[in-house]
Design an enzyme around this catalytic site. Structure first.
Site, PDB file in Angstrom:
ATOM      1  N   CYS A 158      -5.511   0.475   3.062  1.00  0.00           N
ATOM      2  CA  CYS A 158      -4.102   0.773   2.820  1.00  0.00           C
ATOM      3  C   CYS A 158      -3.882   2.254   3.073  1.00  0.00           C
ATOM      4  O   CYS A 158      -2.930   2.678   3.693  1.00  0.00           O
ATOM      5  CB  CYS A 158      -3.747   0.417   1.391  1.00  0.00           C
ATOM      6  SG  CYS A 158      -1.991   0.448   1.112  1.00  0.00           S
ATOM      7  N   GLN A 184       3.377  -4.957  -3.842  1.00  0.00           N
ATOM      8  CA  GLN A 184       3.914  -5.585  -2.622  1.00  0.00           C
ATOM      9  C   GLN A 184       4.757  -6.823  -2.936  1.00  0.00           C
ATOM     10  O   GLN A 184       5.287  -7.461  -2.022  1.00  0.00           O
ATOM     11  CB  GLN A 184       2.778  -5.955  -1.659  1.00  0.00           C
ATOM     12  CG  GLN A 184       1.885  -4.801  -1.241  1.00  0.00           C
ATOM     13  CD  GLN A 184       2.568  -3.783  -0.325  1.00  0.00           C
ATOM     14  OE1 GLN A 184       3.667  -4.027   0.198  1.00  0.00           O
ATOM     15  NE2 GLN A 184       1.939  -2.643  -0.135  1.00  0.00           N
ATOM     16  N   SER A 242       5.587   0.625  -7.283  1.00  0.00           N
ATOM     17  CA  SER A 242       5.936   1.917  -6.679  1.00  0.00           C
ATOM     18  C   SER A 242       7.281   1.800  -5.988  1.00  0.00           C
ATOM     19  O   SER A 242       7.496   0.858  -5.205  1.00  0.00           O
ATOM     20  CB  SER A 242       4.892   2.325  -5.638  1.00  0.00           C
ATOM     21  OG  SER A 242       3.852   3.035  -6.242  1.00  0.00           O
ATOM     22  N   HIS A 288       8.574   3.580  -3.571  1.00  0.00           N
ATOM     23  CA  HIS A 288       8.675   3.858  -2.128  1.00  0.00           C
ATOM     24  C   HIS A 288       8.409   2.633  -1.250  1.00  0.00           C
ATOM     25  O   HIS A 288       8.624   2.681  -0.040  1.00  0.00           O
ATOM     26  CB  HIS A 288       7.766   5.033  -1.727  1.00  0.00           C
ATOM     27  CG  HIS A 288       6.306   4.780  -1.840  1.00  0.00           C
ATOM     28  ND1 HIS A 288       5.511   4.582  -0.744  1.00  0.00           N
ATOM     29  CD2 HIS A 288       5.486   4.708  -2.904  1.00  0.00           C
ATOM     30  CE1 HIS A 288       4.253   4.413  -1.139  1.00  0.00           C
ATOM     31  NE2 HIS A 288       4.210   4.479  -2.455  1.00  0.00           N
TER      32      HIS A 288
HETATM   33  N1  PLP Z   1      -1.348  -1.235  -5.014  1.00  0.00           N
HETATM   34  C1  PLP Z   1      -0.958  -1.755  -3.848  1.00  0.00           C
HETATM   35  C2  PLP Z   1      -1.072  -3.229  -3.628  1.00  0.00           C
HETATM   36  C3  PLP Z   1      -0.445  -0.931  -2.844  1.00  0.00           C
HETATM   37  O1  PLP Z   1      -0.072  -1.473  -1.686  1.00  0.00           O
HETATM   38  C4  PLP Z   1      -0.346   0.453  -3.095  1.00  0.00           C
HETATM   39  C5  PLP Z   1       0.146   1.347  -2.044  1.00  0.00           C
HETATM   40  O2  PLP Z   1      -0.458   1.633  -1.077  1.00  0.00           O
HETATM   41  C6  PLP Z   1      -0.757   0.943  -4.344  1.00  0.00           C
HETATM   42  C7  PLP Z   1      -1.250   0.070  -5.278  1.00  0.00           C
HETATM   43  C8  PLP Z   1      -0.684   2.397  -4.680  1.00  0.00           C
HETATM   44  O3  PLP Z   1       0.646   2.848  -4.680  1.00  0.00           O
HETATM   45  P1  PLP Z   1       0.994   4.401  -4.801  1.00  0.00           P
HETATM   46  O4  PLP Z   1       0.208   5.102  -3.735  1.00  0.00           O
HETATM   47  O5  PLP Z   1       2.470   4.470  -4.557  1.00  0.00           O
HETATM   48  O6  PLP Z   1       0.618   4.842  -6.168  1.00  0.00           O
END
Ligand code: PLP
Length: 375
Positions: free
Chosen positions: A323, A181, A201, A203
């Protein structure tokens, strides 16, 4: 996308990222490991994407390991510990994303001494890190920006505590910071902040889903999950998702254009939402040094009910407890931050992007006020 306030979960791909993906899929259709001309061209494009990402982030090219996203990057770091013959101590903040926290039971099963660090209102106290370090400590994991309430951890202060302690022991402690984030939404300084590894990430910054990266300062610090194929310098085997990687690099470039200006604009919108939340008598769970892109609030209704009522009015937000909405088990993060169970069960997250419009914010505030008046 209109009235979309769930950018911390994902952002729709930008037109530029889609265009870049389509162009790359068309122009580089072959395997970057192949030694024929098409393979060599694909390999060159891959290395150009790496160069772009490393130069934007101010890091070395060999510190960039492309992965399928943050979850994989995190798993690479934590599963490395599981292989080790002599388990030691790890410090993990209580407010980490489930991608990190899901390793706690596994580590314990393998004999690791897992210390969870408290994080009042989302903030880990560097002094607590100092007190929890011992000579068996191998890894410290504290995220950069909290995905639930936007708290920005003092990463340089935590790093300096670790580096200072290291002088009194014989081995290095890996400082890992999940920075999903923080990417393009804070003045992220990977090289200067003292972290050894970080996860990202694409996205979350309008790039494609299913691609991301691990920043890793010392390539010998981890053992690959799958080394077969030797891709990514042997650290992440498997044929590269080239079109997505190229699109990720393009999304990153886009996100860094006038980055500070964008953050300032979002900050004003965020302040507007926060003021109206307090005026309406709702509670704010994002306090102190927080990202303007994430606002967590508690209402008199259960999270899911409030989220649905807004959805009925055309606004997409997230129930702030998790999340991933599948992740119902486990400790509620807002509760772990010390806000209490009642406030945790009624918390929702509003998250913005640099394209969020003023009139969308005004419409959201109006809808929140209407719902609140009707309770
Ligand atoms: N870490 C944090 C702080 C996140 O907000 C997210 C996404 O939800 C992730 C890890 C995991 O990301 P991804 O689902 O793209 O692997």
């Amino acid at each position: 996308m209109l009235n979309y306030f769930d950018h911390a979960a994902t952002s729709p791909m930008s037109a530029k990222a889609i265009e870049s993906y389509v162009r790359a899929a068309h122009d580089f259709p072959l395997n970057p490991s192949s030694i024929h001309t098409g393979g060599i061209l694909a390999h060159k494009a891959l290395e150009e994407a790496r160069k772009k990402v490393s130069s934007i982030l101010g890091i070395r090219e060999d510190e960039v390991i492309f992965t399928s996203g943050a979850t994989e990057a995190i798993s690479m770091v934590f599963s490395s510990l599981l292989w080790q013959k002599n388990p030691g101590r790890v410090l993990i903040s209580r407010v980490e994303h489930d991608a990190v926290k899901s390793f706690i039971p596994l580590l314990k099963e393998k004999g690791w001494d897992v210390v969870t660090l408290r994080a009042k209102k989302g903030f880990v106290n560097p002094e607590d890190v100092r007190n929890a370090l011992n000579e068996n400590t191998r890894l410290v994991s504290v995220m950069n920006v909290n995905n639930v309430n936007g708290a920005i951890e003092d990463i340089p202060a935590i790093a300096s505590v670790i580096r200072e302690y290291e002088k009194s022991i014989k081995h290095k402690i890996l400082f890992f910071s999940d920075s999903v984030q923080a990417l393009a939404k804070t003045d992220l300084d990977l090289d200067g902040s003292g972290v050894d590894a970080a996860s990202f990430s694409a996205h979350k910054i309008k790039g494609p889903r299913g691609v991301g990266m691990l920043y890793l300062r010392n390539r010998n610090a981890i053992r690959p999950l799958a080394g077969a194929g030797g891709q990514e310098g042997g650290l992440r085997g498997g044929t590269e998702n080239l079109a997505s990687i190229i699109s990720f690099a393009s999304a990153l470039e886009d996100a860094y254009e006038k980055r500070e200006e964008k953050e300032e604009r979002v900050r004003k919108l965020s302040e507007r939402i926060k003021e109206s939340i307090l005026e309406t008598g709702l509670e704010l769970n994002s306090e102190g040094n927080v990202s303007p892109y994430i606002i967590n609030i508690s209402t008199p209704l259960p999270s899911e009910v409030f989220t649905r009522m807004l959805d009925d009015r055309g606004f997409a937000i997230s129930s702030g407890s998790a999340c991933s909405n599948n992740a119902k088990k486990g400790e509620n993060i807002i509760e772990a931050m010390g806000y209490g169970n009642k406030r945790a069960r009624s918390s929702v997250r509003i998250s913005l992007s640099d394209e969020t419009e003023e009139d969308e914010v005004d419409a959201l505030i109006k809808a929140i006020k209407e719902i609140t008046r009707g309770i």
